[in-house]
Design a protein around this motif. Structure first.
Motif, PDB file in Angstrom:
ATOM      1  N   THR A   1       0.831  -1.207   0.000  1.00  0.00           N
ATOM      2  CA  THR A   1       0.000   0.000   0.000  1.00  0.00           C
ATOM      3  C   THR A   1       0.862   1.253   0.000  1.00  0.00           C
TER       4      THR A   1
ATOM      5  N   GLU B   1       2.711   1.674  -3.434  1.00  0.00           N
ATOM      6  CA  GLU B   1       1.846   2.189  -4.489  1.00  0.00           C
ATOM      7  C   GLU B   1       1.685   3.697  -4.378  1.00  0.00           C
ATOM      8  N   GLY B   2       1.505   4.190  -3.149  1.00  0.00           N
ATOM      9  CA  GLY B   2       1.381   5.628  -2.953  1.00  0.00           C
ATOM     10  C   GLY B   2       2.656   6.370  -3.320  1.00  0.00           C
TER      11      GLY B   2
ATOM     12  N   SER C   1      -0.637  10.426  -4.327  1.00  0.00           N
ATOM     13  CA  SER C   1      -1.926  10.328  -3.641  1.00  0.00           C
ATOM     14  C   SER C   1      -2.681  11.646  -3.737  1.00  0.00           C
TER      15      SER C   1
ATOM     16  N   SER D   1      -7.690  10.068  -0.148  1.00  0.00           N
ATOM     17  CA  SER D   1      -7.652   8.738  -0.749  1.00  0.00           C
ATOM     18  C   SER D   1      -7.484   7.648   0.308  1.00  0.00           C
TER      19      SER D   1
ATOM     20  N   ARG E   1      -2.965   8.970  -9.620  1.00  0.00           N
ATOM     21  CA  ARG E   1      -2.711   9.010  -8.182  1.00  0.00           C
ATOM     22  C   ARG E   1      -3.803   8.247  -7.433  1.00  0.00           C
ATOM     23  N   LEU E   2      -3.465   7.760  -6.251  1.00  0.00           N
ATOM     24  CA  LEU E   2      -4.457   7.091  -5.419  1.00  0.00           C
ATOM     25  C   LEU E   2      -5.595   8.062  -5.115  1.00  0.00           C
TER      26      LEU E   2
END
Length: 481
Positions: free
Chosen positions: A227, A230-231, A236, A240, A286-287
């Motif tokens: 997690t 990914e950011g 982000s 989010s 982006r997230l």
């Protein structure tokens, strides 16, 4: 369920948690553990979480979750969602404040507690990542500052092909190949064992290409939870996830330059699919964002395992492999380029002479012989560490075999010790010499036959290290009784 039934269930849960064995196990782990009953009342709170959040266990247990953590709402709470749905939530990034105003950053896994087919509570395991996030934010801020021209270009500190030590045919051919593709935009996959210098080649590829004045950003894919990774890669948007802010990811920060994805084989398959989209379409999202952003980056990826093995094991997406491996290069282990060892030793001696203010001029022939015979499972990185260790004890002149006695960690000292034992048995006049060799040779032949010629398995059968067996196999080829 009637109120009386809820109370009974809560008492049953508390009774189960009061077991001495359960208490010991839950308090021994390094992760924080929080357990709530059906009504989100805290039933258990372990010592690790107490240290992390600065709260006393007696002040927490028995209270409703939202009284202790006022910044968390039932809508945000993973515990509430699990109690409601009965479905586990894994590796969820969470940022929140306790009632003392302290910011907590964790990666959580939350599971339902089920008894007789009924949910009676939920358990959440929290891994503290506050330090990792803090360091990542600092690196991100530095990278953005470089991108905006606030700091000297990162490219000015990168290695170039001239920095690569070695005249072996394998190394020179790799350098020649990568120089040819330095000015293109094609993706590159570098694979090789740990310590072979894959990032050195990746930096050189960027430094001598058309993107040399643009950012070079490296990210180790094995160092962070999915997690968080990914950011970091994609950025982000505010909202989010709990505590998220608007922040550009590494792909946006490296726009016009190069992104190195180190150990991409450690990345999950869903995240690999998102990397594939960047490569195919040149966009990132982006997230939490609703729209894509265009990016122009060259992607270099590395793996410490052979791509064929990763594909067979299902740990690397086939479509991503083909997209990454437009240029695919294997970096050879040090044992396959032994002719480069003298040059590497000289380079590391010069490096640590300057750092330690020493005047070491080289190594003795017997030391070089040992270095050439050893298998170097840690490759160039291990060689550097051994040379560095030796220079801690030598002030000037030549490093002789006497300095080996100061080495105490790693497989290299064990190899030196076993080699010394064999050398002692070879001394003229040793009454047991012939019998010793005869028995040892018979045992090695038997182990190799039993393992089907597999050196690693044979070494395990004999109870010795693989490098020690390789040395003996080489010795017995030329040994004459």
């Amino acid at each position: 369920m009637p109120i009386g039934g809820i109370a009974i269930r809560a008492r049953e849960l508390a009774k189960k948690l009061n077991s001495e064995i359960v208490q010991y196990v839950l308090n021994a782990v390094q992760e924080g553990i929080l357990i709530v009953d059906k009504e989100c009342r805290i039933a258990y709170y372990n010592c690790t979480l107490s240290r992390l959040e600065g709260l006393k266990i007696d002040d927490v247990v028995g209270r409703v979750l939202f009284e202790v953590f006022p910044s968390i709402t039932p809508q945000d709470s993973t515990l509430c969602k699990v109690l409601e749905t009965g479905a586990p939530i894994r590796d969820r990034l969470q940022e929140y404040f306790n009632y003392q105003g302290k910011k907590i950053q964790t990666v959580n896994t939350t599971i339902p507690l089920i008894d007789a087919g009924e949910i009676i509570g939920a358990l959440e395991v929290s891994r503290d990542i506050s330090l990792v996030v803090s360091l990542t934010d600092k690196i991100s801020a530095l990278q953005q500052g470089i991108h905006k021209g606030k700091f000297p270009p990162k490219g000015s500190t990168l290695f170039s092909f001239a920095s690569i030590i070695g005249t072996s045919a394998k190394i020179r051919s790799i350098v020649k190949l990568l120089k040819k593709v330095a000015d293109t935009t094609s993706s590159v996959l570098l694979y090789g064992e740990t310590g072979t210098g894959k990032e050195l080649f990746a930096q050189s590829l960027h430094k001598e290409g058309l993107r040399c004045n643009k950012p070079f950003i490296a990210q180790n894919c094995a160092a962070l939870p999915e997690t968080l990774l990914e950011g970091i890669l994609f950025g982000s948007t505010k909202g989010s996830f709990t505590g998220a802010v608007d922040k550009a990811g590494l792909f946006e920060q490296a726009d016009g330059g190069t992104v190195l994805l180190d150990e991409i084989n450690s990345m999950s398959l869903p995240l690999q699919a998102k990397i594939l989209r960047v490569l195919q379409e040149g966009v990132v999202r982006r997230l939490g964002a609703a729209e894509d952003s265009s990016v122009d980056v060259r992607v270099i990826a590395t793996t410490n395992e052979k791509p064929a093995d990763l594909l067979k094991a299902g740990r690397l997406r086939e479509d991503l492999f083909y997209r990454l491996s437009v240029i695919c290069v294997e970096i050879p282990p040090l044992r396959e380029r032994r002719e480069d060892i003298p040059d590497l030793i000289g380079y590391f001696i010069d490096k640590y002479n300057a750092r330690f203010n020493k005047l070491v001029t080289g190594i003795a022939p017997e030391v070089m012989t040992v270095f050439q015979e050893y298998g170097w499972p840690g490759n160039v990185r291990e060689l550097e560490h051994v040379v560095e260790a030796l220079l801690n004890f030598a002030d000037d002149g030549i490093i002789t075999g006497e300095y080996f006695k100061y080495l105490s960690s790693g497989t290299f000292p064990g190899f030196v010790e076993q080699r010394s034992l064999i050398a002692a048995a070879e001394k003229p006049g040793n009454y047991f010499r012939a019998e010793f060799y005869k028995q040892e040779k018979e045992q090695i032949v038997a182990a190799m036959q039993k393992s089907g010629g597999n050196v690693t398995q044979a070494a395990k059968l004999l109870g010795i290290k693989r490098q020690a067996l390789q040395y003996r196999l080489k010795k017995y080829v030329v040994f004459q009784e």
